[in-house]
Write an enzyme that holds these catalytic residues in place. Structure first.
Site, PDB file in Angstrom:
ATOM      1  N   ASP A 134      26.991  79.900  61.830  1.00 18.90           N
ATOM      2  CA  ASP A 134      27.003  78.529  61.328  1.00 18.90           C
ATOM      3  C   ASP A 134      28.206  77.887  61.980  1.00 18.90           C
ATOM      4  O   ASP A 134      29.323  78.429  61.911  1.00 18.90           O
ATOM      5  CB  ASP A 134      27.093  78.480  59.801  1.00 18.90           C
ATOM      6  CG  ASP A 134      26.700  77.103  59.275  1.00 18.90           C
ATOM      7  OD1 ASP A 134      25.770  76.501  59.841  1.00 18.90           O
ATOM      8  OD2 ASP A 134      27.302  76.639  58.300  1.00 18.90           O
ATOM      9  N   SER A 135      27.977  76.797  62.648  1.00 16.52           N
ATOM     10  CA  SER A 135      29.062  76.197  63.416  1.00 16.52           C
ATOM     11  C   SER A 135      28.978  74.686  63.328  1.00 16.52           C
ATOM     12  O   SER A 135      27.949  74.118  62.953  1.00 16.52           O
ATOM     13  CB  SER A 135      29.007  76.655  64.879  1.00 16.52           C
ATOM     14  OG  SER A 135      27.726  76.416  65.430  1.00 16.52           O
ATOM     15  N   HIS A 138      16.135  79.675  66.097  1.00 14.15           N
ATOM     16  CA  HIS A 138      15.109  79.347  67.075  1.00 14.15           C
ATOM     17  C   HIS A 138      15.689  78.564  68.248  1.00 14.15           C
ATOM     18  O   HIS A 138      14.947  78.183  69.152  1.00 14.15           O
ATOM     19  CB  HIS A 138      14.007  78.513  66.423  1.00 14.15           C
ATOM     20  CG  HIS A 138      13.226  79.265  65.384  1.00 14.15           C
ATOM     21  ND1 HIS A 138      12.161  78.704  64.725  1.00 14.15           N
ATOM     22  CD2 HIS A 138      13.344  80.517  64.897  1.00 14.15           C
ATOM     23  CE1 HIS A 138      11.652  79.582  63.869  1.00 14.15           C
ATOM     24  NE2 HIS A 138      12.372  80.685  63.949  1.00 14.15           N
TER      25      HIS A 138
END
Length: 210
Positions: A81-82, A16
């Protein structure tokens, strides 16, 4: 890459985060000929199952989110994913980067806490890297993961108004400016997210054309 992408093609980003969406739209449309920005959509407003990020690697957490979005929508799904890995902190905050201060997505609080934790750390020990794992999952279950890193050092105060997350504190190697002082295009060219998603571009094109 060929450019036979159908006009109705859509790629859903399992996030989002509007800033991340704009970044991904730039990266993928630059890397996938024929893919318009509006074809990359976010999951905002779409009733997707909540995904609990229980994995212990960036790659596996990205796959969890992309799998859920692909299964729920039937669309080609991407997720990342960081995080920021600080050497003197043993790789932390790592996968907890977005909620390092205890409040998910509170960039100011996260940056304040990191500055406090590194207050007495000299410049030569302020090395760090941004890490990104980008996952691509198709409705048929096929999966691809790309990974990218951007190395640099952490500053002692914020610089710049662009970007998001820890960008104002991070100066990429070879740069005199923080990541928040780079133009979007300059950042995309060297960033962890740019590298990770460009690694997926050929697979995005192939799956959209098939």
């Amino acid at each position: 890459m060929s450019t036979g992408i159908p006009a109705a093609a859509r790629v859903i980003l399992a996030s989002h985060n509007t800033k991340k969406l704009r970044e991904l739209q730039r990266i993928l449309t630059a890397a996938v000929p024929g893919l318009p920005e509006e074809a990359v959509i976010s999951s905002a407003g779409i009733d997707l199952p909540d995904v609990v990020e229980v994995a212990v690697t960036f790659e596996d957490n990205a796959l969890l989110k992309a799998r859920s979005a692909a299964a729920a929508t039937g669309l080609l799904a991407v997720a990342d994913d960081s995080g920021l890995a600080v050497d003197v902190l043993g790789g932390a905050p790592g996968m907890f980067s977005a909620r390092w201060s205890g409040r998910h997505g509170d960039d100011d609080a996260n940056n304040d806490l990191l500055l406090a934790q590194l207050a007495d750390v000299p410049a030569e020990h302020r090395t760090a890297r941004f890490v990104c794992a980008a996952a691509l999952v198709a409705s048929d279950g096929s999966e691809t993961v790309g990974r990218g890193e951007m190395t640099g050092v952490l500053l002692t105060e914020r610089h710049g108004e662009g970007g998001f997350g820890y960008d104002p504190l991070f100066r990429p190697d070879g740069e005199q400016r923080s990541a928040a002082e780079l133009s979007p295009e300059e950042k995309d060219a060297i960033s962890h997210r740019g590298k990770a998603f460009r690694a997926l571009a050929v697979h995005v094109a192939r799956l959209l054309e098939s």
